[in-house]
Design a protein around this motif. Structure first.
Motif: not given
Ligand code: SF4
Length: 439
Positions: A93-106
């Motif tokens: 999750x460190x080399x991606x944007x916050x939008x992808x991080x948020x989707x990853x949490x879902x």
């Protein structure tokens, strides 16, 4: 005629330089030249243009060879793997944007995952110390405009954050720092004589793993008891500690930047507790801040996103339907080494290169999906490798600089036709998992 794109943000290190310029071909498809970036930042942009880049997911076959598959097949494999796992790890999750991080949490919430980011092997101890002691900090803009005393402790920005010193900390002239480098006192604390150390006023070659003692000795100086120090502390003569300590007290605005030389040496988070207390003490005399030199360009963002969502920045256990946090128990290496996991999903990092060999060998035996534009040591142990668009080059999105300032990265060129972004791939996995689970 090439087209010049300005105000491009570099998606490599936590400095997130936002003054890059790119020449792109007039059809908008190819980056021809990159300006203002350091060598590693420029390489990230140019590497995205390489002809041998993967544009389709690939699945490992029983004989060890790879077979190209469609994105639909990759989504199906990933959704089934995560849905059927009892205790999956979703790491990176460190080399991606916050939008992808948020989707990853879902996705992680849907499968009760163990969520962890690269802080677990770099600045996790910093995050623990900040929870213990708070953090007197500031922005890099304040450093440029105000700081007249800079310490790099256990880090080597000349190699790891090559433009940090020229953009913010040492060389630039700011509003109250018109003399630039000449107006700043510059200290490096590092057992090695690094390229950063070769530029300094003081290089303190602390003995390996004895940072805690040197930090404590500085506090003794701040409290006016320097004469009572032993003749040598952590390999540094008492006179030098007193001299540097007195200059720190007399600074107008100082900052301690610190790296993995302190966070991952013996004492770990207690080193950072002590460094924070050094900073706190100095604020009795002057204005001082402290800041971690975060590595991946959006590792800070991963901690921020999880901070809003769960209250914890890394090592999050979602298996009970709510967030638990217990580094040492819920940290990825411990989970792998104890053999508790039954699936691994990696996005935006390379644990194959950074985890201990014993952990990578165990990862190799688990079902593993790696989402990464590059071929990496992690893709070598994965069963499915999903290439994606480069964030900051082929897709924009939010990233947090090392001083926790959010920066909007920009798309410069389109990704190859059909290649998904991290967020798009995760969204498809999420939708398919909802079907599988009937929710
Ligand atoms: S210092 Fe970091 S963010 Fe700036 S250009 Fe270099 S790699 Fe990119």
């Amino acid at each position: 005629m090439p087209v010049r794109v300005t105000d491009v943000v570099c998606p490599f290190c936590g400095t997130l330089c936002d003054d890059l310029e790119c020449d792109i071909s007039d059809d908008g498809k190819k980056i021809l030249e990159i300006y203002n970036a350091c060598a590693i930042g420029a390489e990230k942009f140019m590497h995205s243009q390489s002809d041998d880049r993967l544009v389709l997911p690939r699945m490992r076959q029983e004989d060890g060879t790879w077979k190209n598959v469609s994105y639909e097949e990759a989504v199906e494999y990933t959704a089934q793997m995560l849905s059927n796992a009892v205790k999956p790890l979703m790491y990176g999750w460190s080399s991606t944007n916050c939008e992808a991080q948020s989707m990853g949490s879902k996705v992680g919430e849907l499968c009760g995952a163990q969520m962890d980011n690269t802080a677990t092997v770099c600045h996790g101890s910093t995050l623990i110390a900040i929870q213990d002691a708070g953090v007197p900090t500031c922005t890099l803009g304040e450093i440029k405009n105000r700081a007249d005393f800079i310490i790099f402790w256990g880090c080597n920005p000349a190699h790891a954050h090559p433009r940090h010193m020229s953009r913010y900390s040492i060389f630039p002239r700011g509003f109250f720092t018109g003399k630039g480098h000449k107006g700043r006192t510059f200290v490096v604390v590092d057992p090695r004589h690094t390229d950063t150390a070769s530029l300094t006023d003081y290089h303190l070659p602390v003995e390996q793993g004895r940072d805690y003692e040197l930090l404590s000795a500085l506090r003794v100086v701040f409290h006016g008891e320097g004469d009572r120090l032993p003749e040598v502390v952590a390999g540094i003569p008492k006179e030098t500690i007193i001299e540097v300590g007195e200059k720190m007290k007399a600074a107008r605005f100082g900052c301690i930047f610190f790296g993995m030389g302190v966070t991952q040496s013996i004492s770990k988070n207690h080193n950072i507790d002590m460094a924070i207390n050094v900073t706190r003490d100095l604020n009795e005399f002057s204005k001082w801040s402290i800041m971690p030199m975060r590595g991946h360009y959006n590792v800070t963002g991963s901690g921020e996103v999880w901070g809003w969502q769960y209250g914890y920045p890394f090592c999050i256990d979602l298996s009970r339907g709510y967030a638990r946090y217990n580094p040492g128990e819920s940290s990825s290496n411990d989970l792998i080494e104890r053999g508790e996991l039954d699936a691994v999903f990696v996005l935006g990092s390379d644990p194959g290169a950074h985890f201990p060999f014993s952990a990578v060998k165990k990862m190799n035996k688990l079902p593993c999906v790696c989402v990464d534009p590059h071929i990496t040591p992690t893709t070598v142990v994965a069963d499915l490798h999903v290439p994606v668009a480069f964030v900051g080059v082929e897709v924009g999105g939010c990233a947090y600089r090392m001083d926790s300032v959010p920066i909007e990265t920009h798309k410069v060129v389109d990704p190859p036709e059909g290649v998904l972004t991290d967020e798009e791939f995760l969204e498809k996995v999420y939708e398919r998992m909802k079907e599988i689970k009937g929710v």
